[in-house]
Design a protein around this motif. Structure first.
Motif, PDB file in Angstrom:
ATOM      1  N   VAL A  38       0.195  -1.529   0.268  1.00  0.00           N
ATOM      2  CA  VAL A  38       0.224  -0.027   0.070  1.00  0.00           C
ATOM      3  C   VAL A  38       1.157   1.631   0.096  1.00  0.00           C
ATOM      4  O   VAL A  38       2.225   0.859   0.259  1.00  0.00           O
ATOM      5  N   HIS A  39       0.084   1.749  -0.148  1.00  0.00           N
ATOM      6  CA  HIS A  39       0.758   3.797  -0.009  1.00  0.00           C
ATOM      7  C   HIS A  39       1.271   4.298   0.727  1.00  0.00           C
ATOM      8  O   HIS A  39       1.390   5.641   1.395  1.00  0.00           O
ATOM      9  N   LEU A  40       0.297   3.343   2.407  1.00  0.00           N
ATOM     10  CA  LEU A  40      -0.233   4.578   3.243  1.00  0.00           C
ATOM     11  C   LEU A  40      -0.352   3.169   4.236  1.00  0.00           C
ATOM     12  O   LEU A  40      -1.095   3.170   3.878  1.00  0.00           O
ATOM     13  N   ASN A  41       0.330   3.478   4.989  1.00  0.00           N
ATOM     14  CA  ASN A  41       0.473   2.800   6.599  1.00  0.00           C
ATOM     15  C   ASN A  41      -0.261   3.591   7.833  1.00  0.00           C
ATOM     16  O   ASN A  41       0.783   4.573   7.768  1.00  0.00           O
ATOM     17  N   ILE A  42      -0.933   2.822   8.883  1.00  0.00           N
ATOM     18  CA  ILE A  42      -1.459   3.840   9.750  1.00  0.00           C
ATOM     19  C   ILE A  42      -1.389   2.853  10.749  1.00  0.00           C
ATOM     20  O   ILE A  42      -1.513   2.293  10.569  1.00  0.00           O
ATOM     21  N   PHE A  43      -0.595   3.227  11.856  1.00  0.00           N
ATOM     22  CA  PHE A  43      -0.590   1.798  12.848  1.00  0.00           C
ATOM     23  C   PHE A  43      -0.726   2.596  14.350  1.00  0.00           C
ATOM     24  O   PHE A  43      -0.309   3.950  14.503  1.00  0.00           O
ATOM     25  N   VAL A  44      -1.539   2.137  14.915  1.00  0.00           N
ATOM     26  CA  VAL A  44      -2.058   2.898  16.179  1.00  0.00           C
ATOM     27  C   VAL A  44      -1.491   1.982  17.418  1.00  0.00           C
ATOM     28  O   VAL A  44      -1.213   0.822  17.205  1.00  0.00           O
ATOM     29  N   GLU A  45      -1.507   2.638  18.851  1.00  0.00           N
ATOM     30  CA  GLU A  45      -0.862   2.015  19.774  1.00  0.00           C
ATOM     31  C   GLU A  45      -0.025   1.294  19.559  1.00  0.00           C
ATOM     32  O   GLU A  45       1.103   0.219  20.084  1.00  0.00           O
ATOM     33  N   THR A  46       0.828   2.053  18.952  1.00  0.00           N
ATOM     34  CA  THR A  46       2.430   2.099  18.783  1.00  0.00           C
ATOM     35  C   THR A  46       3.179   1.683  19.895  1.00  0.00           C
ATOM     36  O   THR A  46       4.591   1.213  20.179  1.00  0.00           O
ATOM     37  N   LYS A  47       3.335   2.443  20.877  1.00  0.00           N
ATOM     38  CA  LYS A  47       4.511   2.046  23.009  1.00  0.00           C
ATOM     39  C   LYS A  47       5.692   2.601  22.370  1.00  0.00           C
ATOM     40  O   LYS A  47       6.078   1.832  22.165  1.00  0.00           O
ATOM     41  N   LEU A  48       5.207   4.080  21.420  1.00  0.00           N
ATOM     42  CA  LEU A  48       6.973   4.103  20.976  1.00  0.00           C
ATOM     43  C   LEU A  48       6.736   5.247  22.000  1.00  0.00           C
ATOM     44  O   LEU A  48       5.865   5.974  22.825  1.00  0.00           O
ATOM     45  N   CYS A  49       8.200   5.813  22.327  1.00  0.00           N
ATOM     46  CA  CYS A  49       9.324   6.994  23.697  1.00  0.00           C
ATOM     47  C   CYS A  49       9.686   7.536  23.143  1.00  0.00           C
ATOM     48  O   CYS A  49      11.219   6.846  21.454  1.00  0.00           O
ATOM     49  N   SER A  50      10.112   8.508  23.624  1.00  0.00           N
ATOM     50  CA  SER A  50      11.697   9.724  23.472  1.00  0.00           C
ATOM     51  C   SER A  50      13.211   8.518  23.477  1.00  0.00           C
ATOM     52  O   SER A  50      14.018   8.630  22.496  1.00  0.00           O
ATOM     53  N   LEU A  51      12.797   6.997  24.068  1.00  0.00           N
ATOM     54  CA  LEU A  51      14.374   6.111  23.706  1.00  0.00           C
ATOM     55  C   LEU A  51      13.952   5.367  22.588  1.00  0.00           C
ATOM     56  O   LEU A  51      15.237   5.658  21.886  1.00  0.00           O
ATOM     57  N   ASP A  52      13.507   5.594  22.141  1.00  0.00           N
ATOM     58  CA  ASP A  52      13.563   5.031  20.334  1.00  0.00           C
ATOM     59  C   ASP A  52      13.035   6.024  19.400  1.00  0.00           C
ATOM     60  O   ASP A  52      13.139   6.804  19.078  1.00  0.00           O
ATOM     61  N   SER A  53      14.138   5.295  19.221  1.00  0.00           N
ATOM     62  CA  SER A  53      15.197   5.998  17.423  1.00  0.00           C
ATOM     63  C   SER A  53      14.468   5.909  16.415  1.00  0.00           C
ATOM     64  O   SER A  53      14.107   4.612  16.518  1.00  0.00           O
ATOM     65  N   ASP A  54      14.019   6.662  15.552  1.00  0.00           N
ATOM     66  CA  ASP A  54      12.559   6.695  14.120  1.00  0.00           C
ATOM     67  C   ASP A  54      14.080   5.710  13.270  1.00  0.00           C
ATOM     68  O   ASP A  54      13.207   4.646  12.613  1.00  0.00           O
ATOM     69  N   PHE A  55      15.427   5.609  13.294  1.00  0.00           N
ATOM     70  CA  PHE A  55      16.347   4.637  12.942  1.00  0.00           C
ATOM     71  C   PHE A  55      15.992   3.073  13.047  1.00  0.00           C
ATOM     72  O   PHE A  55      15.629   2.070  11.701  1.00  0.00           O
ATOM     73  N   LEU A  56      15.506   2.653  13.677  1.00  0.00           N
ATOM     74  CA  LEU A  56      15.389   1.155  14.552  1.00  0.00           C
ATOM     75  C   LEU A  56      13.275   1.005  13.449  1.00  0.00           C
ATOM     76  O   LEU A  56      13.335  -0.142  13.412  1.00  0.00           O
ATOM     77  N   TYR A  57      12.952   1.516  13.888  1.00  0.00           N
ATOM     78  CA  TYR A  57      11.645   1.621  12.680  1.00  0.00           C
ATOM     79  C   TYR A  57      10.710   2.136  11.880  1.00  0.00           C
ATOM     80  O   TYR A  57      10.326   1.914  11.137  1.00  0.00           O
ATOM     81  N   GLN A  58      12.469   2.064  10.306  1.00  0.00           N
ATOM     82  CA  GLN A  58      11.880   2.373   9.463  1.00  0.00           C
ATOM     83  C   GLN A  58      11.387   1.643   8.747  1.00  0.00           C
ATOM     84  O   GLN A  58      11.940   0.025   9.104  1.00  0.00           O
ATOM     85  N   LEU A  59      10.260   1.995   7.529  1.00  0.00           N
ATOM     86  CA  LEU A  59      10.426   0.222   6.845  1.00  0.00           C
ATOM     87  C   LEU A  59      10.784   0.863   5.044  1.00  0.00           C
ATOM     88  O   LEU A  59      10.692   2.098   4.914  1.00  0.00           O
ATOM     89  N   PRO A  60      11.340  -0.370   4.618  1.00  0.00           N
ATOM     90  CA  PRO A  60      12.066  -0.224   3.289  1.00  0.00           C
ATOM     91  C   PRO A  60      11.334   1.103   1.893  1.00  0.00           C
ATOM     92  O   PRO A  60       9.498  -0.099   2.039  1.00  0.00           O
ATOM     93  N   GLY A  61      11.222   1.776   1.520  1.00  0.00           N
ATOM     94  CA  GLY A  61      10.667   2.503   0.376  1.00  0.00           C
ATOM     95  C   GLY A  61       9.533   3.181   1.026  1.00  0.00           C
ATOM     96  O   GLY A  61       8.490   4.052   0.611  1.00  0.00           O
ATOM     97  N   PHE A  62       9.432   3.505   3.242  1.00  0.00           N
ATOM     98  CA  PHE A  62       8.611   4.780   3.361  1.00  0.00           C
ATOM     99  C   PHE A  62       9.186   5.394   3.595  1.00  0.00           C
ATOM    100  O   PHE A  62      10.675   5.334   4.682  1.00  0.00           O
ATOM    101  N   THR A  63       8.604   6.657   4.152  1.00  0.00           N
ATOM    102  CA  THR A  63       9.273   7.521   5.469  1.00  0.00           C
ATOM    103  C   THR A  63       8.058   7.668   6.420  1.00  0.00           C
ATOM    104  O   THR A  63       7.009   7.749   6.236  1.00  0.00           O
ATOM    105  N   LEU A  64       8.875   7.815   7.702  1.00  0.00           N
ATOM    106  CA  LEU A  64       8.142   8.089   8.478  1.00  0.00           C
ATOM    107  C   LEU A  64       7.193   8.641   9.923  1.00  0.00           C
ATOM    108  O   LEU A  64       8.611   9.380   9.617  1.00  0.00           O
TER     109      LEU A  64
END
Length: 82
Positions: free
Chosen positions: A34-60
């Motif tokens: 798909v073109h757009l993914n929306i995820f809720v209840e992610t449980k991410l916090c300030s300790l989590d780097s964007d780099f660790l949650y990247q998906l190839p071909g997508f901007t987070l």
């Protein structure tokens, strides 16, 4: 497979912790198709780097419940635009 230029396909999913299920999400064919993914209840916090949650071909884009907190809550959302 992503559709024509005239349509946008999106996926909305309650992941109940992107922190714990990122590998499952990243390997899911439906996420890549798909073109757009929306995820809720992610449980991410300030300790989590964007780099660790990247998906190839997508901007987070993240919307953590409290962006400055190091406490992991059940809230938050993440949008991946491909």
């Amino acid at each position: 497979m992503k559709g024509s230029k005239n349509e946008v396909q999106l996926l909305f999913h309650n992941v109940r912790s992107l922190h714990l299920h990122h590998e499952d999400v990243a390997s899911d064919f439906n996420v890549q198709a798909v073109h757009l993914n929306i995820f809720v209840e992610t449980k991410l916090c300030s300790l989590d780097s964007d780099f660790l949650y990247q998906l190839p071909g997508f901007t987070l884009f993240r919307n953590d419940y409290n962006p400055t907190s190091t406490v992991r809550t059940t809230y938050g959302s993440a949008v991946y635009v491909g």
